[in-house]
Design a protein around this motif. Structure first.
Motif, PDB file in Angstrom:
ATOM      1  N   GLU A  52      73.495 -81.320  -2.261  1.00  0.00           N
ATOM      2  CA  GLU A  52      74.829 -81.536  -1.346  1.00  0.00           C
ATOM      3  C   GLU A  52      74.558 -80.710  -0.247  1.00  0.00           C
ATOM      4  O   GLU A  52      75.146 -81.931   0.619  1.00  0.00           O
ATOM      5  CB  GLU A  52      75.316 -80.128  -2.273  1.00  0.00           C
ATOM      6  CG  GLU A  52      77.074 -80.957  -1.522  1.00  0.00           C
ATOM      7  CD  GLU A  52      77.534 -79.964  -2.677  1.00  0.00           C
ATOM      8  OE1 GLU A  52      77.000 -79.051  -3.697  1.00  0.00           O
ATOM      9  OE2 GLU A  52      78.487 -80.410  -3.285  1.00  0.00           O
ATOM     10  N   GLN A  53      73.658 -80.413   1.171  1.00  0.00           N
ATOM     11  CA  GLN A  53      73.656 -79.900   1.928  1.00  0.00           C
ATOM     12  C   GLN A  53      72.413 -80.851   3.059  1.00  0.00           C
ATOM     13  O   GLN A  53      71.786 -80.687   1.804  1.00  0.00           O
ATOM     14  CB  GLN A  53      73.839 -78.262   2.239  1.00  0.00           C
ATOM     15  CG  GLN A  53      74.961 -77.363   1.849  1.00  0.00           C
ATOM     16  CD  GLN A  53      75.911 -77.890   2.189  1.00  0.00           C
ATOM     17  OE1 GLN A  53      76.681 -77.987   3.695  1.00  0.00           O
ATOM     18  NE2 GLN A  53      77.374 -77.416   1.358  1.00  0.00           N
ATOM     19  N   GLN A  54      72.711 -80.833   4.042  1.00  0.00           N
ATOM     20  CA  GLN A  54      71.077 -81.386   4.839  1.00  0.00           C
ATOM     21  C   GLN A  54      70.298 -80.525   5.178  1.00  0.00           C
ATOM     22  O   GLN A  54      70.861 -79.340   5.703  1.00  0.00           O
ATOM     23  CB  GLN A  54      72.580 -82.084   6.294  1.00  0.00           C
ATOM     24  CG  GLN A  54      71.285 -82.090   7.480  1.00  0.00           C
ATOM     25  CD  GLN A  54      72.094 -82.911   8.231  1.00  0.00           C
ATOM     26  OE1 GLN A  54      73.436 -83.348   8.830  1.00  0.00           O
ATOM     27  NE2 GLN A  54      71.382 -82.517   9.805  1.00  0.00           N
ATOM     28  N   PRO A  55      69.310 -80.596   4.910  1.00  0.00           N
ATOM     29  CA  PRO A  55      68.550 -79.373   5.044  1.00  0.00           C
ATOM     30  C   PRO A  55      67.858 -79.859   6.241  1.00  0.00           C
ATOM     31  O   PRO A  55      68.123 -80.430   7.111  1.00  0.00           O
ATOM     32  CB  PRO A  55      67.619 -80.717   3.896  1.00  0.00           C
ATOM     33  CG  PRO A  55      66.936 -82.131   3.944  1.00  0.00           C
ATOM     34  CD  PRO A  55      69.118 -82.341   4.539  1.00  0.00           C
ATOM     35  N   ALA A  56      67.501 -77.996   6.969  1.00  0.00           N
ATOM     36  CA  ALA A  56      66.666 -78.232   7.964  1.00  0.00           C
ATOM     37  C   ALA A  56      65.433 -78.972   7.936  1.00  0.00           C
ATOM     38  O   ALA A  56      64.654 -79.259   6.869  1.00  0.00           O
ATOM     39  CB  ALA A  56      66.805 -76.721   8.139  1.00  0.00           C
ATOM     40  N   THR A  57      64.582 -79.934   8.553  1.00  0.00           N
ATOM     41  CA  THR A  57      63.852 -80.538   8.817  1.00  0.00           C
ATOM     42  C   THR A  57      62.606 -80.339   9.833  1.00  0.00           C
ATOM     43  O   THR A  57      63.625 -79.089  10.800  1.00  0.00           O
ATOM     44  CB  THR A  57      63.714 -81.784   9.548  1.00  0.00           C
ATOM     45  OG1 THR A  57      65.385 -81.678  10.721  1.00  0.00           O
ATOM     46  CG2 THR A  57      65.215 -82.332   7.725  1.00  0.00           C
ATOM     47  N   SER A  58      61.685 -79.983   9.628  1.00  0.00           N
ATOM     48  CA  SER A  58      60.360 -79.132  10.478  1.00  0.00           C
ATOM     49  C   SER A  58      60.768 -79.280  12.083  1.00  0.00           C
ATOM     50  O   SER A  58      61.084 -78.966  13.499  1.00  0.00           O
ATOM     51  CB  SER A  58      59.428 -79.875  10.250  1.00  0.00           C
ATOM     52  OG  SER A  58      58.650 -79.064   8.856  1.00  0.00           O
ATOM     53  N   TRP A  59      60.884 -80.753  12.336  1.00  0.00           N
ATOM     54  CA  TRP A  59      60.904 -80.659  14.086  1.00  0.00           C
ATOM     55  C   TRP A  59      62.479 -80.332  14.590  1.00  0.00           C
ATOM     56  O   TRP A  59      62.292 -80.510  15.618  1.00  0.00           O
ATOM     57  CB  TRP A  59      60.800 -82.336  14.317  1.00  0.00           C
ATOM     58  CG  TRP A  59      59.405 -82.577  14.158  1.00  0.00           C
ATOM     59  CD1 TRP A  59      58.317 -83.463  13.199  1.00  0.00           C
ATOM     60  CD2 TRP A  59      57.933 -81.867  15.513  1.00  0.00           C
ATOM     61  NE1 TRP A  59      57.622 -83.117  13.698  1.00  0.00           N
ATOM     62  CE2 TRP A  59      56.750 -82.525  15.047  1.00  0.00           C
ATOM     63  CE3 TRP A  59      58.508 -81.768  16.602  1.00  0.00           C
ATOM     64  CZ2 TRP A  59      55.695 -82.626  15.212  1.00  0.00           C
ATOM     65  CZ3 TRP A  59      57.480 -81.391  16.808  1.00  0.00           C
ATOM     66  CH2 TRP A  59      55.805 -81.619  16.845  1.00  0.00           C
ATOM     67  N   GLN A  60      63.595 -81.037  13.569  1.00  0.00           N
ATOM     68  CA  GLN A  60      64.658 -80.319  14.009  1.00  0.00           C
ATOM     69  C   GLN A  60      64.582 -78.666  14.491  1.00  0.00           C
ATOM     70  O   GLN A  60      65.474 -77.799  15.153  1.00  0.00           O
ATOM     71  CB  GLN A  60      65.582 -80.640  13.426  1.00  0.00           C
ATOM     72  CG  GLN A  60      67.457 -81.024  13.724  1.00  0.00           C
ATOM     73  CD  GLN A  60      68.504 -81.095  13.455  1.00  0.00           C
ATOM     74  OE1 GLN A  60      67.794 -80.807  11.330  1.00  0.00           O
ATOM     75  NE2 GLN A  60      69.289 -81.062  13.091  1.00  0.00           N
TER      76      GLN A  60
END
Ligand code: MTE
Length: 328
Positions: free
Chosen positions: A255-263
């Motif tokens: 439902e929520q925007q996931p944390a991504t590696s480069w970000q």
């Protein structure tokens, strides 16, 4: 005709806990950060033929059309595609993936699909390879480091895979994770390692369901070389290459925007959207031009970068009304 695939429900005990994924956070800035474009374009030779051997695939060839599935631009030779790679699990040098990815065992392989879906499950590679009609897509791939390639991928739309798991109405994002196996991945053991493994990426649901978004299982008519993300990876041609996550083992709808590696690593430099955009420079270099591989110091093969990497006709609508300088 499409063959049906079996999606058995998975026991929660089969799902690896978050803590098992936790690894040291060594943010040694600079050492392995994405390379500035100056060093892009110098190919290193393939280290071993073993890491490039692929099995021939059966697929429908790509052809011209308004869907963006095909470009008639010169294709980057296989040798360059398979030797000039970014796959930080094996090291930060462009030749490291070809040198070391042969150590990664891809058999057996399975992908867990879970989160906001009615039928969570696990797909074995055999189900994936026999469960989808494979097609060729000749795409431009534009790396955030300002080099690019044209690659004839073989695969199937990610949307076809996701639909089988019946996303629920709360599925707004998709998170992907790469295999994390320290003993086979020298880059994850290196003291210069900067990523909080496993490598993670994400898409908004409408981006994931877009027909251009491909699960690639091959290139140049054969199964993927390990260094290019065997046995299956994502290819999202209108976004910077780091969104095209390799060697996927987990897909979760959220439902929520996931944390991504480069970000997570450098949020001012790498955004969640990462749409190719010549008007928004990377803080350390311009994004107005790119070097198309094969590219050398003397023949850089430099060309202007196109908005959405030239796929605006197909995808611009997804971002109507959004400030793309803010959501970079
Ligand atoms: N996926 C994983 N797991 N690890 C990586 O380091 N690098 C990304 C992307 N996918 C990367 C990854 C980057 S920065 C690019 S440009 C593309 O893979 C490169 O794909 P290629 O090496 O097949 O050209």
């Amino acid at each position: 005709m499409r063959r049906r695939i079996r999606i058995p429900p998975i026991a929660s005990s089969e799902i690896t806990s978050e803590t098992a994924y936790l690894s040291r956070r060594t943010f040694i800035r600079g050492a392995g950060m994405m390379a500035a474009p100056l060093v892009a374009g110098v190919s290193s030779p393939l280290a071993s033929s073993e890491s490039v051997a692929g099995a021939p695939l059966q697929y429908a060839p790509a052809g011209p059309g308004a869907n963006g599935f095909y470009t008639d631009e010169p294709q980057t030779p296989f040798e360059d595609v398979a030797s000039y790679c970014n796959f930080y699990e094996f090291g930060t040098d462009k030749g490291d993936p070809a040198r070391y990815a042969g150590q990664m065992s891809t058999d057996p392989w399975s992908v867990e699909v879970g989160g906001a879906v009615a039928r969570p499950g696990k797909l074995n590679l055999e189900d994936i390879m026999s469960g989808y009609d494979l097609e060729e897509r000749v795409y431009r791939l534009r790396c955030v480091e300002a080099w690019s390639m044209v690659v004839p991928w073989i695969g199937f739309p990610l949307g076809d895979l996701l639909r089988r798991f019946e996303p629920t109405s709360s599925a707004r994002y998709v998170e992907f994770r790469t295999l994390y196996r320290r003993e086979e991945m020298p880059g994850t053991r290196s003291f210069t390692s900067i990523i909080d493994w496993p490598y993670r990426e994400g898409l908004r649901m409408d981006e994931a369901m877009h027909p251009l978004t491909l699960v690639a299982v091959g290139l140049y008519g054969k199964t993927l070389p390990n260094q290019n993300g065997a046995p299956l990876r994502l290819v999202v041609p209108w976004k910077y290459g780091f969104k095209s996550i390799k060697s996927i083992v987990s897909i979760r709808l959220l439902e929520q925007q996931p944390a991504t590696s480069w970000q997570s690593l450098a949020p001012r430099e790498y955004g969640f959207y990462a749409n190719v955009n010549p008007q928004v420079d990377h803080p350390r270099w311009s994004q107005k031009y790119e070097r198309r591989l094969p590219s050398t110091l003397f023949r850089p093969n430099r060309m202007p970068t196109l908005m959405f990497n030239g796929y605006g006709e197909q995808v611009a609508d997804l971002y109507k009304g959004m400030d793309l300088a803010r959501f970079y």
